[in-house]
Design an enzyme around this catalytic site. Structure first.
Site, PDB file in Angstrom:
ATOM      1  N   GLU A 153       3.865   8.980  -3.401  1.00  0.00           N
ATOM      2  CA  GLU A 153       4.577   8.513  -2.213  1.00  0.00           C
ATOM      3  C   GLU A 153       5.778   7.646  -2.575  1.00  0.00           C
ATOM      4  O   GLU A 153       6.313   6.931  -1.725  1.00  0.00           O
ATOM      5  CB  GLU A 153       3.635   7.746  -1.281  1.00  0.00           C
ATOM      6  CG  GLU A 153       2.605   8.634  -0.600  1.00  0.00           C
ATOM      7  CD  GLU A 153       1.769   7.899   0.427  1.00  0.00           C
ATOM      8  OE1 GLU A 153       1.991   6.684   0.609  1.00  0.00           O
ATOM      9  OE2 GLU A 153       0.900   8.521   1.048  1.00  0.00           O
ATOM     10  N   GLU A 180       0.895  -1.157   0.000  1.00  0.00           N
ATOM     11  CA  GLU A 180       0.000   0.000   0.000  1.00  0.00           C
ATOM     12  C   GLU A 180       0.932   1.204   0.000  1.00  0.00           C
ATOM     13  O   GLU A 180       1.324   1.706   1.051  1.00  0.00           O
ATOM     14  CB  GLU A 180      -0.926   0.002   1.211  1.00  0.00           C
ATOM     15  CG  GLU A 180      -2.115   0.948   1.046  1.00  0.00           C
ATOM     16  CD  GLU A 180      -1.743   2.430   1.159  1.00  0.00           C
ATOM     17  OE1 GLU A 180      -1.379   3.027   0.112  1.00  0.00           O
ATOM     18  OE2 GLU A 180      -1.824   2.958   2.259  1.00  0.00           O
TER      19      GLU A 180
END
Length: 614
Positions: free
Chosen positions: A75, A66
């Site tokens: 990210e 994730e």
């Protein structure tokens, strides 16, 4: 079904690098009886070692991750996957999720474009209409490269015109080697309508399994086959990208939308198509060179472009400007000084604390041929000297007030401290606008925002109460009982109480020496779950003109509240709620204690659900 015997599964998540979360993960694994099967590695994945003495005994054959944000890759998902495939997992491993696809839709939207460009500002004066125009540098600037992530489901469909269908721009197969190198992906489309191409709306979905039977989509309601099953999320939303320049498109004439990305960012461009165009040309990520996109965030652009708001300030200014007015404007990157000049102030001074803001305002003044009419002072307002003001006394101290470093509504009370520090430069009887401000509060029931504070409990049979307790413990510290900023136009809620004035700040007087405290209660007039108190500021420009940073329209018994879309409001979450399914035995209320601390400028508060009969 679980993994087959012999499976080595590698799960990567940024949260495990944070030691308190890693410690909680270890305890959760132990509590659920998996200590012999799950090993928590408190490292960045790029630091994980493989081998007999390593963190992993051998390369993994299942990769669970994730690593995503609203933009998918923001990210560092691409470099993380790239490293994992090279060093941590077997070739032809399976990945969960298996694949992601990024979608885009080209639209025309004056509202969203107002978050990116400075529009001409119109001012009605005694000499006719004056127009404040943006400098050419700002008009040519490609804008900020960062994405604007919002709850796109809260943007009415009437606020934009779709110029293209929803286009699948590119996909990433996480079970294969992933590249973090810069790339671009083009998609030809036929415009649905003629208009100005300005904005790209974008989102992604993920297929959890190779067959694509289990999917998770971020698509807004108009792009979903079954909007009734729309899932609310705040960790992943939708993206708004701005084209470097608006460009006309003609219905039925093919164009090409291009998605560019490097290892962390995505941006879009619009290209013309031709028969010999077979190669995709990578473009360097756009960078703001006009300063405005570095100084003004997207809501601030929208605020400055709000003509109704400008008209309200202009109307208030007309009532306080007198012949011979010497005006001092104190706000970051504000156009109020230009309004004051056009409306008849004899002389206008404006203060800009930062060098970048000083340069931007100089450009705006020059574009409007006012560089000799408005004096700009580059220093902190507390350091102003009589020489800066050419030995003159100020008869009108003016502010929106707006300061770029403000996060919570009351942070703009910095204007009050400025007013106090420049008191020596004000002539007797000088006018201060706004003359006062009030802090308001209201108890609300959120449709969805309450979920960010809701405990997880059991997730798919996995007990994570330990994490819930850790979070609750941190929130129970008194210094953690504070409000947090949220743009509530994105988060529907309905009022359970009437809005209540809590504190008032008189800008005609200097900041007091002692704290100002208010205690009281707010009656809950409607049944519902009391999720929290919303707080905002209202600025009283004159006795007859007030600007709200929060509630915009009178309350109705039914329907959602209407919030100022250019400001973040403060939300104080209550720890308990009233269940609407339980009949109320008597009038319920929320008690409050709010205190303004002059030494720090902070406001501390506590709201508590209580039965007024007790």
């Amino acid at each position: 079904m679980g993994p087959e015997p012999g499976t080595v599964l590698l799960a990567m998540s940024p949260s495990v690098v944070f030691k308190p979360m890693a410690d909680a993960a270890v305890k959760i694994v132990e509590k659920n009886g998996f200590s012999d099967k799950i090993k928590v590695i408190n490292k960045h994945s790029t630091e994980v070692t493989v081998g007999p003495d390593g963190d992993l005994p051998c390369r993994a054959n299942i990769l669970v991750t994730e690593l995503f944000d609203t933009e998918l890759i923001g990210e560092g998902a691409l470099p993380s996957y790239e490293h994992a495939h090279r060093h941590l997992v077997q070739e032809n491993c399976e990945a969960v999720p298996h694949k992601a696809t990024v979608y885009a839709q080209l639209v025309e939207s004056r509202r969203m474009w107002s978050w990116n460009k400075l529009f001409p500002v119109h001012v009605q004066t005694s000499l006719g209409e004056q127009v404040i125009v943006p400098p050419s540098e700002l008009e040519r600037c490609p804008g900020a490269p960062s994405v604007y992530d919002i709850q796109l489901n809260q943007v009415p469909s009437t606020d934009f015109t779709a110029l293209s269908d929803v286009l699948p721009m590119f996909s990433v197969d996480f079970s294969k080697q992933v590249s973090s190198s810069a790339a671009c992906h083009s998609k030809q489309f036929v415009p649905l309508a003629s208009g100005q191409a300005q904005v790209v709306l974008s989102w992604w979905d993920i297929e959890m399994d190779p067959e694509g039977k289990i999917t998770c989509t971020m698509a807004p309601f108009w792009a979903q086959t079954n909007p009734q099953e729309l899932q609310w999320r705040d960790h992943w939303m939708q993206c708004v990208y701005f084209l470097p320049q608006e460009e006309p498109v003609v219905q039925g004439s093919p164009r090409c939308l291009v998605a560019h990305h490097d290892d962390y960012c995505v941006w879009y461009s619009l290209q013309r198509t031709s028969a010999d165009e077979n190669e995709e040309v990578y473009q360097v990520r756009p960078v703001c060179d006009c300063q405005a996109h570095l100084l003004w965030n997207r809501p601030r652009f929208g605020e400055i472009n709000d003509q109704d708001r400008t008209d309200q300030y202009a109307q208030a200014l007309r009532t306080v400007l007198m012949p011979g007015t010497i005006c001092l404007c104190v706000s970051d990157g504000s156009l109020l000084s230009l309004l004051a000049h056009h409306l008849g102030a004899e002389q206008v001074f404006t203060v800009e604390s930062s060098a970048a803001s000083y340069r931007l305002m100089k450009r705006i003044f020059k574009a409007n041929h006012l560089e000799d009419k408005v004096s700009i002072i580059k220093k902190r307002p507390e350091l102003l000297t009589s020489a800066d003001l050419e030995g003159k006394k100020v008869s009108l101290l003016l502010g929106e007030p707006f300061f770029a470093t403000s996060l919570l509504p009351w942070h703009n009370l910095y204007f009050w401290y400025v007013r106090t520090s420049v008191d020596q430069h004000l002539e007797p009887g000088a006018v201060v606008m706004p003359q006062a401000a009030s802090l308001y509060a209201m108890i609300v029931e959120f449709r969805d925002l309450w979920r960010i504070r809701s405990p997880c409990g059991d997730c798919e049979g996995f007990d994570v109460h330990i994490m819930d307790d850790m979070i609750k413990h941190s929130l129970d510290f008194r210094e953690s009982r504070e409000a947090e900023p949220h743009p509530l136009w994105e988060y529907p809620c309905r009022s359970l109480s009437e809005p209540q004035q809590i504190l008032t700040f008189d800008f005609q007087q200097p900041v007091p020496q002692k704290p100002v405290r208010a205690e009281g209660s707010m009656e809950l007039r409607r049944p519902g779950k009391s999720h929290g108190a919303v707080l905002w500021m209202e600025y009283h420009l004159t006795p007859d003109s007030t600007v709200s940073t929060g509630l915009m329209n009178p309350l109705e018994d039914k329907g959602d509240c209407c919030w100022n879309p250019h400001c973040k409001q403060a939300v104080y979450f209550l720890s308990t709620t009233v269940d609407p399914r339980v009949p109320l035995d008597g009038p319920q209320s929320v008690s409050y204690a709010v205190e303004f601390h002059p030494l720090t400028g902070d406001i501390t508060m506590e709201f508590r659900l209580a039965d007024t009969l007790n």
